[in-house]
Scaffold this motif. Structure first.
Motif, PDB file in Angstrom:
ATOM      1  N   ALA A  30      53.170  51.214  28.887  1.00  0.00           N
ATOM      2  CA  ALA A  30      51.972  51.741  29.537  1.00  0.00           C
ATOM      3  C   ALA A  30      51.271  50.650  30.349  1.00  0.00           C
ATOM      4  O   ALA A  30      50.765  50.897  31.444  1.00  0.00           O
ATOM      5  N   LEU A  31      51.263  49.431  29.824  1.00  0.00           N
ATOM      6  CA  LEU A  31      50.663  48.318  30.555  1.00  0.00           C
ATOM      7  C   LEU A  31      51.363  48.100  31.889  1.00  0.00           C
ATOM      8  O   LEU A  31      50.721  47.752  32.893  1.00  0.00           O
ATOM      9  N   SER A  32      52.680  48.301  31.923  1.00  0.00           N
ATOM     10  CA  SER A  32      53.408  48.096  33.179  1.00  0.00           C
ATOM     11  C   SER A  32      52.926  49.043  34.265  1.00  0.00           C
ATOM     12  O   SER A  32      52.916  48.689  35.452  1.00  0.00           O
ATOM     13  N   VAL A  33      52.487  50.242  33.891  1.00  0.00           N
ATOM     14  CA  VAL A  33      51.933  51.179  34.870  1.00  0.00           C
ATOM     15  C   VAL A  33      50.581  50.682  35.381  1.00  0.00           C
ATOM     16  O   VAL A  33      50.283  50.760  36.577  1.00  0.00           O
ATOM     17  N   LEU A  34      49.764  50.160  34.464  1.00  0.00           N
ATOM     18  CA  LEU A  34      48.466  49.624  34.878  1.00  0.00           C
ATOM     19  C   LEU A  34      48.648  48.428  35.810  1.00  0.00           C
ATOM     20  O   LEU A  34      47.847  48.215  36.722  1.00  0.00           O
ATOM     21  N   VAL A  35      49.706  47.662  35.566  1.00  0.00           N
ATOM     22  CA  VAL A  35      50.000  46.526  36.436  1.00  0.00           C
ATOM     23  C   VAL A  35      50.273  47.002  37.867  1.00  0.00           C
ATOM     24  O   VAL A  35      49.858  46.362  38.841  1.00  0.00           O
ATOM     25  N   LEU A  36      50.930  48.150  38.017  1.00  0.00           N
ATOM     26  CA  LEU A  36      51.180  48.683  39.350  1.00  0.00           C
ATOM     27  C   LEU A  36      49.876  49.004  40.072  1.00  0.00           C
ATOM     28  O   LEU A  36      49.751  48.778  41.283  1.00  0.00           O
ATOM     29  N   ALA A  37      48.897  49.534  39.345  1.00  0.00           N
ATOM     30  CA  ALA A  37      47.607  49.838  39.964  1.00  0.00           C
ATOM     31  C   ALA A  37      46.920  48.572  40.450  1.00  0.00           C
ATOM     32  O   ALA A  37      46.323  48.544  41.535  1.00  0.00           O
ATOM     33  N   VAL A  38      46.993  47.520  39.640  1.00  0.00           N
ATOM     34  CA  VAL A  38      46.402  46.245  40.042  1.00  0.00           C
ATOM     35  C   VAL A  38      47.103  45.706  41.283  1.00  0.00           C
ATOM     36  O   VAL A  38      46.475  45.211  42.219  1.00  0.00           O
ATOM     37  N   LEU A  39      48.438  45.786  41.291  1.00  0.00           N
ATOM     38  CA  LEU A  39      49.196  45.339  42.455  1.00  0.00           C
ATOM     39  C   LEU A  39      48.783  46.111  43.703  1.00  0.00           C
ATOM     40  O   LEU A  39      48.670  45.548  44.791  1.00  0.00           O
ATOM     41  N   LEU A  40      48.564  47.414  43.541  1.00  0.00           N
ATOM     42  CA  LEU A  40      48.173  48.268  44.659  1.00  0.00           C
ATOM     43  C   LEU A  40      46.924  47.734  45.339  1.00  0.00           C
ATOM     44  O   LEU A  40      46.860  47.612  46.568  1.00  0.00           O
ATOM     45  N   VAL A  41      45.912  47.388  44.549  1.00  0.00           N
ATOM     46  CA  VAL A  41      44.645  46.908  45.101  1.00  0.00           C
ATOM     47  C   VAL A  41      44.781  45.483  45.630  1.00  0.00           C
ATOM     48  O   VAL A  41      44.275  45.148  46.704  1.00  0.00           O
ATOM     49  N   ALA A  42      45.481  44.623  44.884  1.00  0.00           N
ATOM     50  CA  ALA A  42      45.591  43.214  45.272  1.00  0.00           C
ATOM     51  C   ALA A  42      46.376  43.045  46.565  1.00  0.00           C
ATOM     52  O   ALA A  42      46.006  42.252  47.436  1.00  0.00           O
ATOM     53  N   VAL A  43      47.463  43.778  46.698  1.00  0.00           N
ATOM     54  CA  VAL A  43      48.268  43.688  47.916  1.00  0.00           C
ATOM     55  C   VAL A  43      47.442  44.115  49.119  1.00  0.00           C
ATOM     56  O   VAL A  43      47.443  43.458  50.166  1.00  0.00           O
ATOM     57  N   ASP A  44      46.699  45.211  48.969  1.00  0.00           N
ATOM     58  CA  ASP A  44      45.888  45.695  50.091  1.00  0.00           C
ATOM     59  C   ASP A  44      44.846  44.672  50.520  1.00  0.00           C
ATOM     60  O   ASP A  44      44.593  44.481  51.710  1.00  0.00           O
ATOM     61  N   ALA A  45      44.244  44.000  49.537  1.00  0.00           N
ATOM     62  CA  ALA A  45      43.192  43.037  49.869  1.00  0.00           C
ATOM     63  C   ALA A  45      43.747  41.812  50.589  1.00  0.00           C
ATOM     64  O   ALA A  45      43.099  41.269  51.487  1.00  0.00           O
TER      65      ALA A  45
END
Length: 510
Positions: free
Chosen positions: A22-37
């Motif tokens: 489940a943590l690996s899915v949350l990591v994808l969300a963080v990546l989504l925001v960080a990459v965009d920034a």
């Protein structure tokens, strides 16, 4: 805030099966925001050339996302506590991907500013939900510290992947392609998250108060806008009015929260010195860093002549340092102390920024790379431990709102940093003296100067670029000095406010 703790060696019953997946899915969300920034900084020169924004519009493109997300984080974190953190995460990720398409195909500066604002609305749902879900997935504090470290490392990895992938895309496609990389990440997140993420919410949430939402948004946007405009143009009547409106709205928000039986955010959390100290450390750290980071990509490309992909690789040491530090930060804080790790990390960042005050047009990469590595190490230690402190300070049912406070400090610091430090760079840059015939657009931004030079004779173009680049570097060095002072002040404040703070070792029952 009543919790039942057991000393070490907890029963496996409190360890949810599948929590690491489940943590690996949350990591994808963080990546989504960080990459965009991070890709935005690399794309800025191309946006300047294609859309021809003014200097002010360029700053708005950079910071309107932070304005909106800072104004809505508390509201969205509280909404997640009420309707379900999994639900709001998946809805937000879907919206984030859809609005990324609008960003990619924006054809005017105004459309791009609006698209970035809408991206902020979607982004406000993601970060609080990820931290809150971590808080409710991991009941063993040592496991939670590692999970928070992985969460922070993912954000840093996204900061590394963004420039590298973005640089590759910018060399082969148009600038809008950097926003489209959000789509495959969003698709994987939603499809996998539906199956793996457990739902969690506050069992007795109370109503979601719309007036509080409006007050929070108006207050944050008004105050940050006023700071930005005052830094750039001084205290005009409209700027002062916006600041007063924002301050009044925030005052009303706090009063309303204190009067409500079930507020969006329990303001009494700030009576906890550890919680307040961690939030303040986050705000000041990002304030000192963000303006400099926003302009660093322009320095590497437009001053030193690096290609976008090369510029992305040049920024990797910061992410490498942050990933390494994030994974061991919890262990370090337990071995030494919370305040030693946080204050030491912030002091290291401050000293690294101070080293960047000597940069010039032809500064060698070893100095820049070493400074970025130290920045990453220091920030990785500090941010991971402060996030852990904030999560540990609240019961699980309030995790969304508390996480939102942490993220609000981060985004508010980013907006203020770009506004204040960015205005310092812009203010110094605008005063450069160019050769006769220099277009006014060249004084708006360094990207504008590069474009203007292309239409001038070779001697005049060379003189214009040399003068403009030197002015930009002078502004960058001054901003680095101001950022260093802010970080050292944050280190001193953290040493005092986090005195006696400890990370938990016992295990709480869900």
């Amino acid at each position: 805030m009543n919790r039942t703790l057991q000393p070490a060696h907890p029963a496996e019953a409190v360890k949810r099966p599948g929590r690491w997946l489940a943590l690996s899915v949350l990591v994808l969300a963080v990546l989504l925001v960080a990459v965009d920034a991070t890709v935005l900084g690399l794309a800025t020169p191309y946006i300047s050339e294609d859309l021809a924004p003014s200097g002010t519009q360029l700053l708005w493109i950079g910071d309107v996302y932070s304005f909106v997300i800072a104004g809505l984080l508390v509201s969205m974190g509280s909404l997640g506590d009420r309707v379900g953190r999994k639900r709001i995460l998946l809805v937000g990720a879907t919206a984030f991907g859809a609005v990324s398409v609008l960003n990619a195909y924006a054809h005017t500066p105004e459309v791009l500013i609006v698209a970035r604002a809408l991206l902020g609305v979607a982004g406000a749902t993601l970060m609080p939900a990820t931290l809150a879900l971590i808080r409710n997935l991991f009941h063993d504090p040592r496991e939670r510290s590692l999970a928070v470290g992985i969460w922070g490392a993912a954000a840093s990895a996204g900061a590394a992947v963004g420039p590298v992938v973005g640089g590759f895309l910018l060399e082969h496609f148009w600038w809008g392609s950097v926003f489209l990389i959000n789509l495959p990440v969003m698709a994987v997140l939603v499809v996998v998250g539906v199956r793996l993420l457990p739902e969690s919410r506050n069992p007795d949430p109370g109503p979601w108060d719309l007036p509080s939402v409006v007050l929070s948004l108006v207050g944050m946007v008004g105050v940050v806008y006023a700071v930005k405009e005052a830094a750039a143009h001084g205290f005009a009547p409209a700027t002062l009015a916006a600041g007063l409106l924002g301050a009044a709205a925030l005052y009303g928000f706090v009063r309303r929260q204190l009067a409500m039986p079930v507020p969006l955010i329990d303001m009494r959390l700030f009576r906890n010195r550890g919680f307040s100290g961690a939030v303040l450390a986050d705000l000041l750290t990002i304030l000192g860093l963000s303006g400099l980071v926003f302009f660093l990509s322009q320095y590497l490309q437009l001053v030193q002549g690096r290609r976008p992909f090369e510029a992305g690789l040049a920024e990797l040491p910061a992410a490498v340092g942050a990933v390494a530090a994030g994974l061991i930060a919890g262990r370090a804080a337990r071995r030494f102390s919370v305040r030693a790790v946080v204050s030491g990390g912030l002091a290291a960042v401050g000293l690294a920024l101070a080293a960047l005050t000597v940069v010039g047009q032809h500064t060698g990469y070893p100095l820049i790379g070493a400074a970025l590595l130290v920045v990453g190490l220091g920030a990785g230690f500090a941010f991971t431990v402060t996030a852990d402190v904030i999560l540990s300070s609240v019961p699980g049912e309030q995790a969304g709102a508390a996480s939102a406070v942490s993220e609000t400090a981060y985004e508010l610091g980013a907006a203020l940093g770009i506004a204040v430090l960015g205005s310092i760079v812009t203010g110094v840059y605008r005063d450069f003296t160019g050769p006769a015939g220099t277009p006014a657009a060249a004084h708006e931004s360094l990207g504008g100067a590069v474009e203007a030079a292309a239409g001038l004779p070779a001697p005049a173009a060379g003189a214009l670029l040399d003068s403009a680049r030197q002015a930009f570097v002078d502004g960058l060095a001054l901003a680095a000095g101001v950022g260093a002072a802010v970080l050292l002040a944050a280190a001193a404040a953290s040493w005092y406010l986090l005195s006696g703070q400890r990370l938990e070792d016992g295990v709480e029952h869900p």
